[in-house]
Enzyme design. Structure first.
Site, PDB file in Angstrom:
ATOM      1  N   GLN A  70     -47.362  10.393  84.269  1.00  0.00           N
ATOM      2  CA  GLN A  70     -48.554  10.347  85.223  1.00  0.00           C
ATOM      3  C   GLN A  70     -48.041  11.354  86.622  1.00  0.00           C
ATOM      4  O   GLN A  70     -46.839  11.221  86.915  1.00  0.00           O
ATOM      5  CB  GLN A  70     -49.265   9.108  85.747  1.00  0.00           C
ATOM      6  CG  GLN A  70     -48.408   8.267  86.131  1.00  0.00           C
ATOM      7  CD  GLN A  70     -49.051   6.888  85.895  1.00  0.00           C
ATOM      8  OE1 GLN A  70     -49.999   6.452  85.812  1.00  0.00           O
ATOM      9  NE2 GLN A  70     -47.930   5.896  86.043  1.00  0.00           N
ATOM     10  N   ASP A  85     -46.605  -1.831  91.488  1.00  0.00           N
ATOM     11  CA  ASP A  85     -46.108  -2.061  92.699  1.00  0.00           C
ATOM     12  C   ASP A  85     -45.484  -3.125  93.065  1.00  0.00           C
ATOM     13  O   ASP A  85     -45.150  -3.417  94.318  1.00  0.00           O
ATOM     14  CB  ASP A  85     -47.729  -1.875  93.609  1.00  0.00           C
ATOM     15  CG  ASP A  85     -48.780  -2.498  93.027  1.00  0.00           C
ATOM     16  OD1 ASP A  85     -48.597  -4.060  93.393  1.00  0.00           O
ATOM     17  OD2 ASP A  85     -49.606  -2.275  92.400  1.00  0.00           O
ATOM     18  N   GLU A  89     -43.974  -3.162  82.610  1.00  0.00           N
ATOM     19  CA  GLU A  89     -44.380  -1.712  83.328  1.00  0.00           C
ATOM     20  C   GLU A  89     -44.016  -0.713  82.781  1.00  0.00           C
ATOM     21  O   GLU A  89     -42.607  -0.360  82.459  1.00  0.00           O
ATOM     22  CB  GLU A  89     -44.342  -1.624  84.834  1.00  0.00           C
ATOM     23  CG  GLU A  89     -44.529  -0.350  85.699  1.00  0.00           C
ATOM     24  CD  GLU A  89     -45.802   0.241  85.638  1.00  0.00           C
ATOM     25  OE1 GLU A  89     -46.140   1.492  85.055  1.00  0.00           O
ATOM     26  OE2 GLU A  89     -46.774  -0.495  86.020  1.00  0.00           O
ATOM     27  N   ASP A 102     -43.110  -0.584  77.221  1.00  0.00           N
ATOM     28  CA  ASP A 102     -44.426  -0.475  76.857  1.00  0.00           C
ATOM     29  C   ASP A 102     -44.958  -1.799  76.692  1.00  0.00           C
ATOM     30  O   ASP A 102     -44.538  -2.411  75.914  1.00  0.00           O
ATOM     31  CB  ASP A 102     -44.416   0.538  75.334  1.00  0.00           C
ATOM     32  CG  ASP A 102     -45.825   0.701  74.967  1.00  0.00           C
ATOM     33  OD1 ASP A 102     -46.697  -0.035  75.253  1.00  0.00           O
ATOM     34  OD2 ASP A 102     -45.985   1.435  73.839  1.00  0.00           O
ATOM     35  N   GLY A 103     -46.009  -2.071  77.592  1.00  0.00           N
ATOM     36  CA  GLY A 103     -46.724  -3.391  77.161  1.00  0.00           C
ATOM     37  C   GLY A 103     -47.391  -3.626  75.984  1.00  0.00           C
ATOM     38  O   GLY A 103     -47.057  -4.895  75.492  1.00  0.00           O
ATOM     39  N   ASP A 129     -53.004  -5.298  84.623  1.00  0.00           N
ATOM     40  CA  ASP A 129     -53.251  -4.263  85.994  1.00  0.00           C
ATOM     41  C   ASP A 129     -53.049  -3.191  85.669  1.00  0.00           C
ATOM     42  O   ASP A 129     -51.912  -2.542  85.664  1.00  0.00           O
ATOM     43  CB  ASP A 129     -52.600  -5.001  87.165  1.00  0.00           C
ATOM     44  CG  ASP A 129     -52.674  -4.268  88.375  1.00  0.00           C
ATOM     45  OD1 ASP A 129     -53.811  -3.354  88.270  1.00  0.00           O
ATOM     46  OD2 ASP A 129     -52.037  -4.181  89.223  1.00  0.00           O
ATOM     47  N   THR A 163     -54.424   0.908  84.929  1.00  0.00           N
ATOM     48  CA  THR A 163     -55.589   2.193  85.407  1.00  0.00           C
ATOM     49  C   THR A 163     -56.722   1.953  84.360  1.00  0.00           C
ATOM     50  O   THR A 163     -56.891   1.159  83.461  1.00  0.00           O
ATOM     51  CB  THR A 163     -55.024   3.687  85.233  1.00  0.00           C
ATOM     52  OG1 THR A 163     -54.432   3.834  83.748  1.00  0.00           O
ATOM     53  CG2 THR A 163     -53.815   3.920  86.144  1.00  0.00           C
ATOM     54  N   ASP A 164     -57.834   3.090  84.683  1.00  0.00           N
ATOM     55  CA  ASP A 164     -59.020   2.911  83.798  1.00  0.00           C
ATOM     56  C   ASP A 164     -58.712   3.283  82.291  1.00  0.00           C
ATOM     57  O   ASP A 164     -57.539   3.937  82.169  1.00  0.00           O
ATOM     58  CB  ASP A 164     -60.088   3.971  84.382  1.00  0.00           C
ATOM     59  CG  ASP A 164     -60.647   3.252  85.685  1.00  0.00           C
ATOM     60  OD1 ASP A 164     -60.885   2.142  85.720  1.00  0.00           O
ATOM     61  OD2 ASP A 164     -60.551   3.996  86.925  1.00  0.00           O
TER      62      ASP A 164
END
Length: 289
Positions: A32, A87, A107, A139-140, A158, A160-161
């Protein structure tokens, strides 16, 4: 001197913009676009693919509600899995609970972690070096698929969309695997968007979770920089969440030495956040709370 502004790109017909004091980082990772800048109004801001993820000024609202509500809803959370949250703010709040023995954070984008450490240190503070924390760049989805049965008590997603890198965290197969790796009273929480603008996200995510969890609900938090009013946080559990009251939540907060140390979450807010306005409640599956 010409002013510089950054405009969020979440919606093509409505949005917000920030006056930039200075740009701190602009990186294209394998996953991203990442931008960190210092704003005139909200302190430092993290954007992923042009969408605001967190600001220093209001991060406490989202982070506290995404963390303290599920951890005080579970009767005895000892093992917590965090997916995303690069974060470090969720990790920090999870570790504020002394009963948590292990917090694993997975993450996918290591660049988010490194840029947050460098430019947003106030959000995670010393969570990165806490001995109860395990931080994995990976990779979760794969991590959950490989985790043993009943390995965790709480999963906090947590992300992103459900577009781009976050899309796979909203699928049937993901929720099925999460149900498998959660213990008997386990629960999962994830953001479900701002229903004033993203009602389908709450509805579709809730339907998927209802296939694998007997109890599905949502609660709300008012995050100023998530445009559109209340943000919904979807919660799905193996055991009923009914019967929580302010005094029992307060007793647990006092035992954890957290009462009076939060800026948004309180026992009253905790309980009240499940009282959804009708325009939000109608997007939940009937009879699954």
């Amino acid at each position: 001197m010409t002013e510089t502004w950054i405009e969020e790109t979440l919606y093509d017909n409505w949005g917000q913009r920030f006056r930039v004091v200075r740009e701190l980082a602009r990186v294209r990772s394998p996953f991203q676009d990442i931008v960190v800048f210092e704003s005139d109004s909200h302190g430092r801001v993290l954007l992923l693919d042009g969408v605001v993820q967190i600001t220093e000024r209001d991060e406490f609202v989202y982070q506290e509600m995404l963390t303290h509500v599920p951890l005080f809803s579970h009767p005895d959370p000892r093992r917590v899995l965090i997916i995303g949250a690069g974060d470090g703010g969720v990790l920090r709040r999870v570790l504020e609970h002394p009963g948590v023995e292990k917090a694993v954070m997975v993450e996918i984008d290591g660049a988010v972690i490194e840029l947050s450490k460098e430019h947003l240190p106030s959000i995670a503070q010393d969570a990165w070096t806490n001995p109860r924390a395990e931080v994995i760049v990976g990779d979760g989805i794969d991590y959950v698929a490989r985790a043993p049965d009943a390995a965790f008590d709480v999963i906090i997603v947590d992300s992103t969309d459900p577009i781009g890198v976050g899309e796979v965290l909203f699928t049937d197969s993901f929720y099925e695997q999460c149900a498998r790796v959660l213990s008997a009273q386990g629960l999962i929480v994830n953001q479900c968007g701002v229903p004033f603008m993203q009602a389908d996200e709450l509805y579709e995510t809730s339907l998927r979770r209802a296939k694998f969890f007997p109890h599905v609900s949502a609660y709300v938090a008012a995050v100023p920089t998530y445009v559109g009013g209340f943000m919904t946080l979807g919660i799905a559990s193996k055991a009923s969440l009914a019967g929580q009251d302010v005094q029992s939540v307060r007793t647990r907060a006092q035992a954890a030495a957290l009462e009076g140390k939060t800026q948004y979450w309180t026992p009253e807010i905790h309980v009240g956040s499940f009282n959804l306005p009708p325009y939000i409640a109608k997007h939940l599956p009937a009879g699954k709370a």
